[in-house]
Design an enzyme around this catalytic site. Sequence first.
Site, PDB file in Angstrom:
ATOM      1  CB  CYS A 188     -17.323 -18.112 -27.155  1.00 42.33           C
ATOM      2  SG  CYS A 188     -15.415 -17.746 -27.538  1.00 42.33           S
ATOM      3  CG  ASP A 244       5.626   8.224   3.098  1.00 41.58           C
ATOM      4  OD1 ASP A 244       5.563   8.513   4.386  1.00 41.58           O
ATOM      5  OD2 ASP A 244       6.768   7.544   2.703  1.00 41.58           O
TER       6      ASP A 244
END
Length: 737
Positions: free
Chosen positions: A388, A430
């Site tokens: 688990c 950019d």
Amino acid sequence: MSDVAMETRFEVGGMDCGGCARKVDTAVRRIPGVLDVSVSVTGAGMTVSHDDTVDLVAIERKVELLGFTARAAAVAGPTSTHATLASAQEQLADRLGHGHDHDHAPMERGPAALPWWRSVKARVTVAAGVAFVAALIAAGIEPQIAAYAFDAAMLVGLLPIARRALAAARSGTPFSIEMLMTIAAVGAAIIGAGEEGAAIVFLFLVGELLEGVAAGKARSGIRSLNALIPKTAILDEDGRTREVPAALVAIGSVILIRPGDRIASDGVIVDGEGSVDEASVTGESEPVAKRPGSTVFAGTINGDGVIRVRATATAADNTIARVVRLVEKAQESKAPTERFIDRFSRYYTPGVVVAAILVAAVPPLFLGAEWPVWIYKGLAILLIGCPCALVISTPAAIASSLAAGARQGLLIKGGAVLETLAGISAVAFDKTGTLTAGKPVVTDVLGFDRSATAVIALAAALEAESNHPLASAILAKFDGERSGLPAVFNASAAAGRGIVGTLDGLDVFFGSPAAIGDVVVPADRSAQIAVLQDEGKTVSVLVVGNVLAGAVAMRDQPRPDANVGLQALRDIGIKIVMLTGDNRRVATAVASDLAIDARSELLPADKQRLVAELQSEGYKVAKVGDGINDAPALAAADVGIAMGGGTDVALETADAATLHGRVADVAAMIALAKRTMRNIRQNVAMALGLKAIFLVTTIVGVTGLWPAILADTGATVLVTMNALRLLAPPRLRAPAV
């Protein structure tokens, strides 16, 4: 089987970890007519691709047998026929209209789950805890009944676990965590270790409950986005208005939006104008001026003025809904590390069972050892080997990270993107709208024949009624009330030139230096204007009468957080470059302000080529842009990041998006990814380390079942709590001075 494919979305309640998702996935795939299954723990949902022969109610019941809830929420099928779609919808309508009986108590329902302390799991955990404490008290008062008391206490918590184990086994998952826990607990009772059996069942339930709390916290980050959409909308139908649920607004409907209202749908303004606060979607810090023809987004706030908006999207497909779907889809996609652990666990769990059997049987059979002693050790190894903690080590961290990012406006499309982001070594930005704010501001006011204060006041008076971005910059620079503006009359736009008007009987012009005709410009004034233009600034001149009175320079400035965000990237050793299609003069000026390298006058293909060049030099590259003209470079980069992710292209073409449009968000995103990978490594180390330690101590007889459950449930709790730390926002270091 029909070859017509369609999809149904189910809300699934009660899932806490990747193991839950796998059980649901395995069970549903066995149902006739199911073609594919995608399960999201943090999205509390499941998307099933199926043909028209599938029984949707059978899918719900199969999931419910595993201990979860399921409810078909939506049907979609781009490749479906109308008949197929109608068939599935009839199934849903029949279920919703007539209901169907369940043979077990209902559990949490989908995204609208009850608080964890009111859930079925919480009630079972409390009952098991109370029973265990009662057994301890009873054993202390009457030792002769201790074994019976602890066995009874164990059954309180074990029966729901065993039921889920059997359902999972019948559905194709025989080696589930519940099955290992059931075998270990029953074995403990058989060999007379009932007290330890009851304790490990209770601790297992506590661990499951904590996993549920973690999953709920991760989901809350997604639900908070849905809260941005108002519940109702005011429809305007031929001048008559009525309030309807926002979910019923159809494409083409006209919605009346009052000042202060949240906009209920994406749309286009058809009447009225004002300003809209778009911070919740685009991150724009200032209200955006809107007029007929302007686009507005669901979840944004109308600031002033009554506007009417024609809806361009349904409630299920507006900007916020798309963001939520993107995050849920991202959480369904698995990172490479998670995929490896999934494959590993498929062999690991059966291997643990075989190892436990060998430990329990070999020493008594071949070495004459005592059966109870080695059966006890075998059961302990069974608990130690429960995968688990290992299984949830990666998805718990990734789910928490994606939810934390979404809550901060950082959309990351899955664990694979997170892993790549953690290794980024270069970022290509950019310029316009990315490193800069995308709107001009006044940088210089020059007074020639009049003072600088008079020049900006006259310019503001001429631009007072204009909606042009340059006009907004002029008015923002004017420091005063509109009532304090000079009395300029007959102000009007001269197309392509500027603004003209009258002041005290004199003609006034404010606009391009190239449009001032025969006005005499002294050489020194002309030189000053040229210097400003060389700095990448737009210069407008003010002429009063026939005299050059002054000039105002404007430029799209770097975002307020640009230097801080870029410095945060430098601090972690990332190379930064600016790629822009703007002219060299403007690009050089902005790059100088930000102290970064710049490449200018680039076409989209040039940006893509330069990204490839960086990659060929050994860099792992992230490209940051607006998601439109940067699309080729975004696709070519290792990770494409869209700034201001409110647009369709930004959300769909990039691997990640920053809704708030801050430069610092790029550094925050990378920092979050690095934190996530560190967290995953810590989780795997804790999960395997504890198991290794207790495996050795169990074999040599130092520890038994109690420490074994700590190696399993304890490790699960530690891993889950460690993953929850990622829900805290990442901290950026202050830039070096």
